[in-house]
Scaffold this active site. Structure first.
Site, PDB file in Angstrom:
ATOM      1  N   CYS A  65       0.850  -1.157  -0.119  1.00  0.00           N
ATOM      2  CA  CYS A  65      -0.017   0.036   0.037  1.00  0.00           C
ATOM      3  C   CYS A  65       0.770   1.265   0.115  1.00  0.00           C
ATOM      4  O   CYS A  65       2.103   1.110  -0.278  1.00  0.00           O
ATOM      5  CB  CYS A  65      -0.887  -0.097   1.182  1.00  0.00           C
ATOM      6  SG  CYS A  65      -0.367  -0.018   2.861  1.00  0.00           S
TER       7      CYS A  65
ATOM      8  N   ARG B 133      -3.476  -0.595   5.233  1.00  0.00           N
ATOM      9  CA  ARG B 133      -4.198  -1.513   4.329  1.00  0.00           C
ATOM     10  C   ARG B 133      -3.277  -2.936   4.285  1.00  0.00           C
ATOM     11  O   ARG B 133      -3.814  -3.977   4.617  1.00  0.00           O
ATOM     12  CB  ARG B 133      -4.490  -1.213   2.895  1.00  0.00           C
ATOM     13  CG  ARG B 133      -5.788  -0.142   2.918  1.00  0.00           C
ATOM     14  CD  ARG B 133      -5.633   0.472   1.687  1.00  0.00           C
ATOM     15  NE  ARG B 133      -4.540   1.615   1.376  1.00  0.00           N
ATOM     16  CZ  ARG B 133      -4.358   2.203   0.484  1.00  0.00           C
ATOM     17  NH1 ARG B 133      -5.290   2.168  -0.731  1.00  0.00           N
ATOM     18  NH2 ARG B 133      -3.451   3.022   0.120  1.00  0.00           N
TER      19      ARG B 133
ATOM     20  N   ASP C  53      -8.061   3.850   0.290  1.00  0.00           N
ATOM     21  CA  ASP C  53      -7.094   4.602   1.371  1.00  0.00           C
ATOM     22  C   ASP C  53      -8.090   4.864   2.380  1.00  0.00           C
ATOM     23  O   ASP C  53      -8.860   5.918   2.320  1.00  0.00           O
ATOM     24  CB  ASP C  53      -6.349   5.579   0.438  1.00  0.00           C
ATOM     25  CG  ASP C  53      -5.381   6.307   1.714  1.00  0.00           C
ATOM     26  OD1 ASP C  53      -5.473   5.728   3.006  1.00  0.00           O
ATOM     27  OD2 ASP C  53      -4.775   7.197   1.525  1.00  0.00           O
TER      28      ASP C  53
HETATM   29  P1  4NP Z   1      -2.116   2.733   3.878  1.00  0.00           P
HETATM   30  O1  4NP Z   1      -2.780   4.319   4.217  1.00  0.00           O
HETATM   31  O2  4NP Z   1      -1.472   3.019   2.444  1.00  0.00           O
HETATM   32  O3  4NP Z   1      -3.207   1.854   3.593  1.00  0.00           O
HETATM   33  O4  4NP Z   1      -1.052   2.467   4.970  1.00  0.00           O
HETATM   34  C1  4NP Z   1      -2.172   5.395   4.303  1.00  0.00           C
HETATM   35  C2  4NP Z   1      -1.166   5.842   5.274  1.00  0.00           C
HETATM   36  C3  4NP Z   1      -0.678   6.909   5.348  1.00  0.00           C
HETATM   37  C4  4NP Z   1      -0.925   8.001   4.609  1.00  0.00           C
HETATM   38  C5  4NP Z   1      -1.595   7.555   3.337  1.00  0.00           C
HETATM   39  C6  4NP Z   1      -2.250   6.398   3.359  1.00  0.00           C
HETATM   40  N1  4NP Z   1      -0.241   9.327   4.556  1.00  0.00           N
HETATM   41  O5  4NP Z   1      -0.642   9.975   3.679  1.00  0.00           O
HETATM   42  O6  4NP Z   1       0.485   9.411   5.399  1.00  0.00           O
END
Ligand code: 4NP
Length: 157
Positions: A12, A18, A129
């Site tokens: 991710c 995720r 997300d």
């Molecule tokens: P992930 O979610 O990709 O599912 O871990 C996110 C976690 C942090 C961020 C974006 C998506 N961020 O912009 O910091």
């Protein structure tokens, strides 16, 4: 059954929501089925959260389903993962595009798939997300990943 040391990588953006859930869910499913020859790991394409634990909301939804991701530490995608993993599953299109940037040889992308394509082949359905959402988004994401991992585990037997 897939051969010895078949390996799967979930990717991710941040590796705090995720993909750690996907890693935890997949390990939980494989463990229940007594499948212990498959390596499962997760990482993110971005560096913001390297070294951090999973998001509290991801930890909470995991624990609700008896899946403990409290020891997860976020890490970033590396070019060598194209060779180290048999299959790489991405959560959405942004992640797919970011992974593609790591591949000098475009042939490497042949083993990179949208995770939801396991359930709906070639539809490129995104697991959204949940970071800026609420607990409901995490529930939705959990359910999508769980369905995909259940299906994936059947393909591995
Ligand atoms: P992930 O979610 O990709 O599912 O871990 C996110 C976690 C942090 C961020 C974006 C998506 N961020 O912009 O910091």
């Amino acid at each position: 059954m897939k051969s010895e040391n078949y390996s799967i990588l979930f990717v991710c953006l941040g590796n705090i929501c995720r993909s750690p859930l996907a890693e935890g869910i997949m390990k939980h499913i494989l463990n229940k089925k007594n499948i212990n020859n498959i390596i499962v790991k997760s990482c993110g394409t971005e560096s913001y959260h390297i070294g951090q634990k999973a998001d509290k909301r991801a930890i909470m939804i995991g624990l609700k389903h008896n899946i403990d991701i409290t020891s997860h530490i976020a890490s970033r995608f590396k070019h060598s993962y194209f060779n180290e993993f048999n299959k790489i599953y991405v959560m959405d299109n942004d992640v797919y595009e970011e992974v593609a940037k790591f591949s000098i040889d475009k042939k490497k992308m042949e083993n990179v798939h949208f995770l939801m394509d396991v359930v709906f082949p070639n539809k490129k359905i995104e697991i959204p997300d949940p970071y800026y959402g609420g607990y409901d988004e995490f529930e939705k994401v959990f359910n999508m990943i769980n369905i995909a991992c259940e299906k994936l585990s059947l393909q591995l037997i």
